[in-house]
Design an enzyme around this catalytic site. Sequence first.
Site, short mmCIF file in Angstrom:
data_model
loop_
_atom_site.label_atom_id
_atom_site.label_comp_id
_atom_site.label_asym_id
_atom_site.label_seq_id
_atom_site.Cartn_x
_atom_site.Cartn_y
_atom_site.Cartn_z
N GLN A 19 24.53 1.82 -2.49
CA GLN A 19 24.21 2.69 -3.62
C GLN A 19 23.21 2.13 -4.62
O GLN A 19 23.30 1.01 -5.07
CB GLN A 19 25.50 3.07 -4.36
CG GLN A 19 25.29 4.30 -5.19
CD GLN A 19 26.58 4.76 -5.79
OE1 GLN A 19 27.35 3.98 -6.31
NE2 GLN A 19 26.83 6.03 -5.75
N HIS A 213 26.49 13.65 -6.45
CA HIS A 213 25.70 12.52 -5.92
C HIS A 213 26.54 11.27 -5.73
O HIS A 213 26.51 10.64 -4.68
CB HIS A 213 24.52 12.23 -6.86
CG HIS A 213 23.57 11.20 -6.34
ND1 HIS A 213 23.84 9.85 -6.37
CD2 HIS A 213 22.36 11.33 -5.74
CE1 HIS A 213 22.83 9.20 -5.83
NE2 HIS A 213 21.91 10.06 -5.44
N ASP A 214 27.30 10.92 -6.76
CA ASP A 214 28.13 9.71 -6.70
C ASP A 214 29.60 10.05 -6.48
O ASP A 214 30.47 9.21 -6.70
CB ASP A 214 27.99 8.89 -7.99
CG ASP A 214 26.60 8.26 -8.12
OD1 ASP A 214 25.83 8.31 -7.14
OD2 ASP A 214 26.30 7.72 -9.19
N SER A 215 29.88 11.29 -6.09
CA SER A 215 31.28 11.69 -5.91
C SER A 215 31.42 12.45 -4.60
O SER A 215 31.15 11.90 -3.55
CB SER A 215 31.73 12.52 -7.12
OG SER A 215 30.88 13.64 -7.30
#
Length: 312
Positions: A19, A213-215
């Site tokens: 990431q 996006h981050d989940s």
Amino acid sequence: MRFSTGLLVVGIAMTADAQTQYTSTGVAAVAAAAATAKTLSPVSSIRGNQFDRFINIWLENTDIDMAAGDPSLQWVAKQGITLNNYNAITHPSQPNYVASVGGDTHWVWEDWMFRIDSDVRTIVDLLEDGGVSWGLYQEDMPYSGFEGNWVNHKTGANDYVRKHNPLMSYDSVTSNEDRLAKSKNFTMFYRDLEADTLPQWMFITPNMTNDGHDSSVTVAGAWTKRFLEPLLSNPTFMQNTLIMLTFDETECYICRNRVFSVLLGDVIPSSLRGTMNDTSFNHYSIMSTVEHNWDLGNLGLNDEKAPIMFNK
Ligand SMILES: *[C@@H]1O[C@H](CO)[C@@H](O)[C@H](O)[C@H]1NC(C)=O
Ligand SMILES: *[C@@H]1O[C@H](CO)[C@@H](O)[C@H](O)[C@H]1NC(C)=O
Ligand SMILES: *[C@@H]1O[C@H](CO)[C@@H](O)[C@H](O)[C@H]1NC(C)=O
């Protein structure tokens, strides 16, 4: 094409495993800049051919089957017309956002601090020529016109990112203080809603958790339902309004880049709610639909021939 070296713009540090972390400017510097940041909320009431207000909402990196299977997004689909053959332009994120307001990716091929030359026009030039007010609402942007990236300083999580703000890559926008002043956060969205000072054209980006996006698509879907449900029955928001909900791209790079997309709002006749439309569209259709609605002309790029998504 240049890389930004502005004081408030900082680099992206790749971590060894997966990431990308978006580093952001210091809390004190941002607080100082926020104190003097200009914010503008101009309004207008130009009658459109199909609608009088347009809202674009973008979620992140999800394959169409995943989105279509999410219960919250299924609820959203029931309120509008699902565009069953709607395609993103490319990978990764940033060129898709850039294309949706500029009719071309303009050689932005990656997520990076690209700057597109100031003589390159965007939808903003057409809207302004037509007298149509516009603004962007970017969740957790620390102040209006902020040109960097921002992390949640309590948790260290990515929060607001420049690459998901479609106009920030364009020098024709960032070199103009009054244009920067129309890139605002969600605090300003609710203030403008309350004061009935929302513009006629809006682009809305939730933060890096809420946009998926981050989940996960579950988080993105839940945010979307939570955000939209009260607005769909809010008469201040629904003023002959068309909402376009879409995803920037699929997660899978070797699959077809077909993304889950729904048209919503009080302009959608009840007979069409919960239906599907199989016509082929892509992110350039966002521009052509808006240009046709307010007779704005076009940029002569991919917006010129892109099929229009909504004909009342
Ligand atoms: C949102 O932007 C306004 C205007 O620049 C700023 O005063 C405010 O602190 C920001 N809100 C948040 C939660 O960052
Ligand atoms: C994103 O916004 C939600 C509220 O909508 C908030 O609870 C969450 O902390 C934000 N995410 C980050 C990374 O700041
Ligand atoms: C699909 O959308 C296009 C463009 O608005 C329209 O011409 C067509 O009639 C629609 N099809 C259906 C089945 O509603």
